[in-house]
Design a protein around this motif. Structure first.
Motif, PDB file in Angstrom:
ATOM      1  N   UNK A 171       0.839  -1.208   0.000  1.00 26.59           N
ATOM      2  CA  UNK A 171       0.000   0.000   0.000  1.00 26.59           C
ATOM      3  C   UNK A 171       0.872   1.255   0.000  1.00 26.59           C
ATOM      4  N   UNK A 172       1.994   1.184   0.704  1.00 26.30           N
ATOM      5  CA  UNK A 172       2.910   2.329   0.749  1.00 26.30           C
ATOM      6  C   UNK A 172       3.630   2.502  -0.596  1.00 26.30           C
ATOM      7  N   UNK A 173       4.223   1.420  -1.096  1.00 21.03           N
ATOM      8  CA  UNK A 173       5.014   1.507  -2.327  1.00 21.03           C
ATOM      9  C   UNK A 173       4.154   1.826  -3.557  1.00 21.03           C
ATOM     10  N   UNK A 186      -4.127   6.654   1.624  1.00 25.62           N
ATOM     11  CA  UNK A 186      -4.485   8.068   1.442  1.00 25.62           C
ATOM     12  C   UNK A 186      -3.392   8.943   2.061  1.00 25.62           C
ATOM     13  N   UNK A 187      -3.524  10.221   1.870  1.00 19.88           N
ATOM     14  CA  UNK A 187      -2.455  11.156   2.297  1.00 19.88           C
ATOM     15  C   UNK A 187      -2.147  11.045   3.785  1.00 19.88           C
ATOM     16  N   UNK A 228       1.556   9.177   8.078  1.00 25.68           N
ATOM     17  CA  UNK A 228       1.763   8.398   9.316  1.00 25.68           C
ATOM     18  C   UNK A 228       2.816   7.310   9.104  1.00 25.68           C
ATOM     19  N   UNK A 229       2.764   6.656   7.941  1.00 23.77           N
ATOM     20  CA  UNK A 229       3.737   5.603   7.634  1.00 23.77           C
ATOM     21  C   UNK A 229       5.154   6.179   7.616  1.00 23.77           C
ATOM     22  N   UNK A 230       5.314   7.311   6.921  1.00 25.05           N
ATOM     23  CA  UNK A 230       6.643   7.938   6.799  1.00 25.05           C
ATOM     24  C   UNK A 230       7.167   8.362   8.170  1.00 25.05           C
ATOM     25  N   UNK A 231       6.288   8.919   8.995  1.00 28.99           N
ATOM     26  CA  UNK A 231       6.698   9.370  10.334  1.00 28.99           C
ATOM     27  C   UNK A 231       7.084   8.186  11.213  1.00 28.99           C
ATOM     28  N   UNK A 259       2.676  -3.640  13.151  1.00 33.61           N
ATOM     29  CA  UNK A 259       2.436  -2.662  14.217  1.00 33.61           C
ATOM     30  C   UNK A 259       1.688  -1.440  13.683  1.00 33.61           C
ATOM     31  N   UNK A 260       1.932  -1.120  12.401  1.00 38.39           N
ATOM     32  CA  UNK A 260       1.265   0.034  11.782  1.00 38.39           C
ATOM     33  C   UNK A 260      -0.253  -0.189  11.739  1.00 38.39           C
TER      34      UNK A 260
END
Length: 281
Positions: free
Chosen positions: A156-158, A163-164, A169-172, A200-201
């Motif tokens: 989902x990230x790659x 969504x934004x 949140x993923x990047x942080x 964990x995310x």
């Protein structure tokens, strides 16, 4: 009364419980996977990380449940190592799925499932495992596991599907990038554990529809590919063990209810169930 030593070992960590009458003591060592360690290496770990902590107490019986111990050659390897350390003890070595089945079902019939870093399942008749849906590992299988769910998070990230808000949140949370992720998955050791770390995310972002979809889809795949394959699933309780099962037991409860299946016990780890089983034996 016999002094018992019970072990539950993954490839990273092993939990040991020494039972002497009403007294219990817990110890931890590194994981003892016979796929990665020789008899001599396991013996050395036991002498350095376990026996020194046991203060001269010698067990009469050792019950070891571990990863990789469904292979008869691996059972011999592990048994030999334990016997060299505890010379007078009666040694029993079995695989982690049997440990899960005994911990969850005791001496009753049931479906026993593992949902941790990897996944597995079986139909247990109260004495032995009768059917086992094949565990194909994290590349081809492991539906519903930490590695499986973590892989979805990364996808989902790659693919920029989040969504934004979730992307931020993923990047942080992980402070990583495409190159680092691909390197860890395709070039570094133990990619299944790396993937499982991203579960964990999901736990931290419950309630978001994309997060709920990933969890439900992962568990649906597990139910469809494994639980549905046992006709006993419709008449016996479905029991779960492992950090993923325990962390998302509300989803498992809802899913069992919607499929008209009976949810049994959900445990984070097998040790308490194994202690109960062996005390009653």
């Amino acid at each position: 009364m016999a002094i018992q030593l019970i072990a539950d070992s993954g490839s990273t960590k092993a939990e040991w419980c020494l039972i002497d009458g009403k007294k219990k003591k817990t110890f931890y060592t590194q994981g003892l996977s016979p796929y990665f360690l020789s008899t001599e290496q396991i013996q050395k770990i036991l002498e350095q990380e376990l026996k020194t902590k046991m203060k001269q107490v010698e067990p009469d019986e050792v019950f070891f449940y571990g990863t990789g111990c469904s292979n008869p050659n691996n059972v011999i390897l592990v048994k030999k190592a334990i016997q060299k350390v505890f010379k007078k003890a009666k040694i029993s070595v079995d695989h982690d799925l049997m440990g899960a089945a005994k911990a969850l079902c005791g001496k009753e019939k049931g479906i026993a499932c593992i949902l941790g870093t990897g996944s597995n399942s079986c139909f247990y008749n109260g004495k032995k495992i009768i059917k086992n849906s094949p565990g194909l590992g994290y590349v081809l299988g492991d539906e519903g596991s930490g590695a499986y769910l973590g892989k979805k998070v990364i996808q989902y990230f790659l693919y920029n599907t989040f969504d934004e808000d979730l992307m931020d949140r993923f990047k942080a949370k992980f402070n990583t990038n495409n190159n680092e992720i691909l390197e860890a998955v395709y070039k570094k050791p133990l990619p299944n554990r790396y993937l499982a770390n991203f579960t964990i995310f999901l736990a931290e972002n419950r309630g978001h529809y994309m997060v709920e979809n990933i969890i439900e889809d992962g568990f649906n795949d597990f139910f469809f590919n494994h639980i549905y394959k046992y006709r006993e699933s419709w008449t016996l309780p479905i029991n779960f063990i492992g950090s993923v099962a325990f962390g998302f037991k509300d989803v498992l409860k809802e899913m069992c209810s919607s499929y008209e299946l009976q949810l049994g016990t959900v445990l984070k780890k097998p040790m308490d169930g194994l202690i109960k089983y062996h005390k009653a034996s």
